[in-house]
Write an enzyme that holds these catalytic residues in place. Structure first.
Site, PDB file in Angstrom:
ATOM      1  N   ARG A 126       0.865  -1.181   0.000  1.00 27.02           N
ATOM      2  CA  ARG A 126       0.000   0.000   0.000  1.00 27.02           C
ATOM      3  C   ARG A 126       0.899   1.227   0.000  1.00 27.02           C
ATOM      4  NH1 ARG A 126      -2.427   0.317   5.153  1.00 27.02           N
ATOM      5  NH2 ARG A 126      -1.083   2.101   5.514  1.00 27.02           N
ATOM      6  N   GLU A 145       5.039   7.045   2.281  1.00 31.72           N
ATOM      7  CA  GLU A 145       5.826   5.805   2.350  1.00 31.72           C
ATOM      8  C   GLU A 145       5.114   4.741   1.532  1.00 31.72           C
ATOM      9  OE1 GLU A 145       5.823   4.429   6.428  1.00 31.72           O
ATOM     10  OE2 GLU A 145       3.637   4.276   6.488  1.00 31.72           O
ATOM     11  N   ASN A 147       4.220   0.684   2.037  1.00 26.94           N
ATOM     12  CA  ASN A 147       4.218  -0.437   2.983  1.00 26.94           C
ATOM     13  C   ASN A 147       4.256  -1.730   2.191  1.00 26.94           C
ATOM     14  OD1 ASN A 147       3.419   1.062   5.619  1.00 26.94           O
ATOM     15  ND2 ASN A 147       1.955   1.787   4.098  1.00 26.94           N
ATOM     16  N   SER A 152      -2.396  -2.908   6.033  1.00 26.16           N
ATOM     17  CA  SER A 152      -3.692  -3.279   6.626  1.00 26.16           C
ATOM     18  C   SER A 152      -4.854  -2.425   6.104  1.00 26.16           C
ATOM     19  CB  SER A 152      -3.616  -3.193   8.149  1.00 26.16           C
ATOM     20  OG  SER A 152      -3.202  -1.911   8.531  1.00 26.16           O
ATOM     21  N   LYS A 307      12.663   2.826   4.695  1.00 27.18           N
ATOM     22  CA  LYS A 307      12.722   4.277   4.459  1.00 27.18           C
ATOM     23  C   LYS A 307      14.004   4.666   3.729  1.00 27.18           C
ATOM     24  CE  LYS A 307       8.968   5.088   6.959  1.00 27.18           C
ATOM     25  NZ  LYS A 307       8.600   3.698   7.256  1.00 27.18           N
ATOM     26  N   LYS A 366      12.676  10.516   9.925  1.00 22.79           N
ATOM     27  CA  LYS A 366      12.044   9.185   9.908  1.00 22.79           C
ATOM     28  C   LYS A 366      13.057   8.080  10.193  1.00 22.79           C
ATOM     29  CE  LYS A 366       8.197   9.730   6.779  1.00 22.79           C
ATOM     30  NZ  LYS A 366       7.521   9.106   5.648  1.00 22.79           N
ATOM     31  N   GLU A 370       8.152   0.648  10.789  1.00 28.40           N
ATOM     32  CA  GLU A 370       6.784   0.653  10.292  1.00 28.40           C
ATOM     33  C   GLU A 370       5.834   0.661  11.484  1.00 28.40           C
ATOM     34  OE1 GLU A 370       6.410   1.034   7.122  1.00 28.40           O
ATOM     35  OE2 GLU A 370       8.555   0.791   6.849  1.00 28.40           O
ATOM     36  N   GLY A 371       4.549   0.848  11.207  1.00 31.26           N
ATOM     37  CA  GLY A 371       3.547   0.673  12.254  1.00 31.26           C
ATOM     38  C   GLY A 371       3.031   1.967  12.853  1.00 31.26           C
ATOM     39  N   ARG A 452      -7.586   7.498   5.386  1.00 38.72           N
ATOM     40  CA  ARG A 452      -7.557   7.577   6.845  1.00 38.72           C
ATOM     41  C   ARG A 452      -7.439   9.037   7.247  1.00 38.72           C
ATOM     42  NH1 ARG A 452      -2.497   4.092   7.961  1.00 38.72           N
ATOM     43  NH2 ARG A 452      -1.958   5.230   6.069  1.00 38.72           N
TER      44      ARG A 452
END
Length: 476
Positions: A126, A145, A147, A152, A307, A366, A370-371, A452
């Site tokens: 994604r 970024e 992923n 998810s 990254k 950065k 992740e997360g 989002r």
């Protein structure tokens, strides 16, 4: 809200209360669900996953741009994962100072030494963007970024369009309700997994979802499982511990867990250092990587999503190396890059440090994580870089231009939270899926989108991190 919900409606408290109550019921009806945080491993009590009361206006041109470039990003990630020298050179400085990336890289090197056991590659990713507000009032799409691991909300985002359509109709906004797009990433993600399973060629073999200890977001994954079962493809959910205790390879390197052959390992866990609680978890990861099972992602695709690789790709001439005869593709991808700067030791990295210290509010620092919830902003950038100004510690980070999106107003609906109007920022994601067998690209598609939204007081963090909420684009 530009070309969205009129202000008098946003401020009509009686109407908003009524719409919010109905919206929560509709979310439950549609299956926009999460387990509650008190009992994350039981479905006895579930609630609605947090979401916006209204969809957020998104310019149609930039939305379509994000979808159109996704297949090129799929190809790019796949090409990087096959370029051993590029990964080695790009990650050399990071591996020296970041223990987590170093451990992943050691697995990568071991697999290269042994030779890969599987020629089928499955990538589900994604790419996330924000809309940078230009001075002339227009907005441009800038990548935050990509992923490549456990991307998810493909499941839940396929259930939210009907919630927003219903609320808009109730609010007397029929025309807007018809502008909410259908979206079903779960079906697309499952289609890619199914293709890999089919190519593996064993009807009895399972798709193993490698899952976290705490599974609040299980329903998001269940949608993909459900799509696979519709195709009579068996799925099982296992943890690292299950693989360590009962996992084995036969003489053909086929992976067996609890006695069942595994055709596809779909990692939904393993992207953060804290996901590996012991050396046994690392041993389990290595066992899976060495096996004939198709890994989503395999170790080299995991590293392609770091990254540092993102920053190296923004250097002049690098994209051209991967797309030598496709200047239009290079242009399409590069148009989405924000400014990215190296912190490697040397004059170029020193220049980046000086630039960040002079104007920290213009940038984001950065780490290779992740997360959500890991990025560093403002005066905190100065603190980190002052401390590591001349040391190699700084190479664990990259610096990126801070994107300035337009704020919109909305109500963020989450369990036990007050119903108040918030100034919000949104992030648009495009899901991609590809399957390659040897040199043959069998599937390469954009599989849907995700919007989002979070209150603008939060600089960082996603839905699973408890900051952002699910949304839908209202194309304008």
């Amino acid at each position: 809200m530009a070309q969205g919900i009129p202000e008098d409606m946003m401020l009509n408290t009686a109407l908003i209360k009524e719409l919010a109550d109905v919206a929560k019921d509709e979310a439950l009806l549609q299956g926009v669900l999460m387990r509650i945080k008190e009992t994350p491993n039981s479905s006895e009590l579930a609630t609605y996953a947090p979401f916006t009361l209204f969809p957020t206006p998104v310019p149609k041109a930039v939305f379509l741009q994000a979808l159109a470039v996704q297949t090129h990003y799929n190809t790019l990630v796949d090409k990087i994962s096959q370029d051993t020298d590029f990964l080695q050179e790009s990650l050399a400085s990071t591996v020296a100072v970041d223990d987590f990336t170093a451990k992943l890289f050691r697995i990568h090197q071991q697999i290269l030494k042994e030779g890969k056991s599987q020629t089928i590659v499955l990538g589900l990713n994604r790419s996330d963007y924000m809309l940078d507000q230009r001075e002339d009032g227009s907005s441009s799409l800038k990548q935050i970024e990509i992923n490549t691991f456990a991307a998810s909300f493909g499941g839940l985002s396929s259930r939210t369009p009907d919630v927003h359509r219903h609320i808009l109709k109730m609010a007397g906004r029929l025309e807007e309700s018809q502008r909410i797009l259908d979206n079903n990433p779960a079906a697309g993600l499952a289609r890619a997994v199914a293709k890999a399973w089919e190519l593996y060629g064993s009807e009895k073999a399972i798709v193993m979802f490698l899952v976290e200890e705490s599974q609040r977001n299980i329903f998001d994954q269940r949608y993909i499982e459900s799509e696979l079962w519709k195709r009579n493809i068996p799925t099982k959910r296992k943890r690292f511990d299950d693989v360590f205790k009962t996992g084995s390879l036969d003489e053909d390197k086929r992976l067996f867990v609890e006695g069942e052959e595994v055709a596809v390992v779909y990692f939904r866990n393993g992207y953060m250092p804290q996901n590996y609680t012991s050396e046994q978890d690392w041993d389990a990861r290595l066992l899976m990587e060495r096996s004939r099972a198709v890994k989503c992602p395999d170790i080299s695709t995991h590293l392609a999503g770091t990254k540092k690789v993102q920053q190296v790709l923004a250097r002049p001439g690098v994209l051209e190396k991967f797309f030598p005869d496709q200047p239009q593709v290079v242009e399409q991808i590069r148009a989405t890059f924000a400014g990215l700067y190296t912190l490697d030791i040397g004059p170029e990295g020193d220049k980046t440090v000086a630039m960040a210290l002079a104007a920290p509010d213009r940038f984001v620092l950065k780490p290779q994580r992740e997360g959500g919830g890991n990025n560093i902003y403002g005066s905190e950038i100065c603190r980190v870089l002052e401390g590591a100004k001349t040391s190699t510690e700084r190479t664990a980070y990259i610096l990126m231009d801070k994107i300035n999106p337009t704020e919109s107003q909305n109500y963020l609906l989450r369990r036990d939270a007050p119903l108040i109007i918030s100034n919000c920022l949104s992030e648009l994601g495009a899901f991609g899926g590809y399957v390659r067998q040897g040199t043959d690209m069998v599937m390469n598609e954009c599989l849907g989108h995700l919007l989002r939204t979070k209150s603008s007081e939060h600089s960082d963090g996603g839905v699973a991190a408890g900051v952002a909420v699910l949304d839908n684009p209202l194309l304008v």
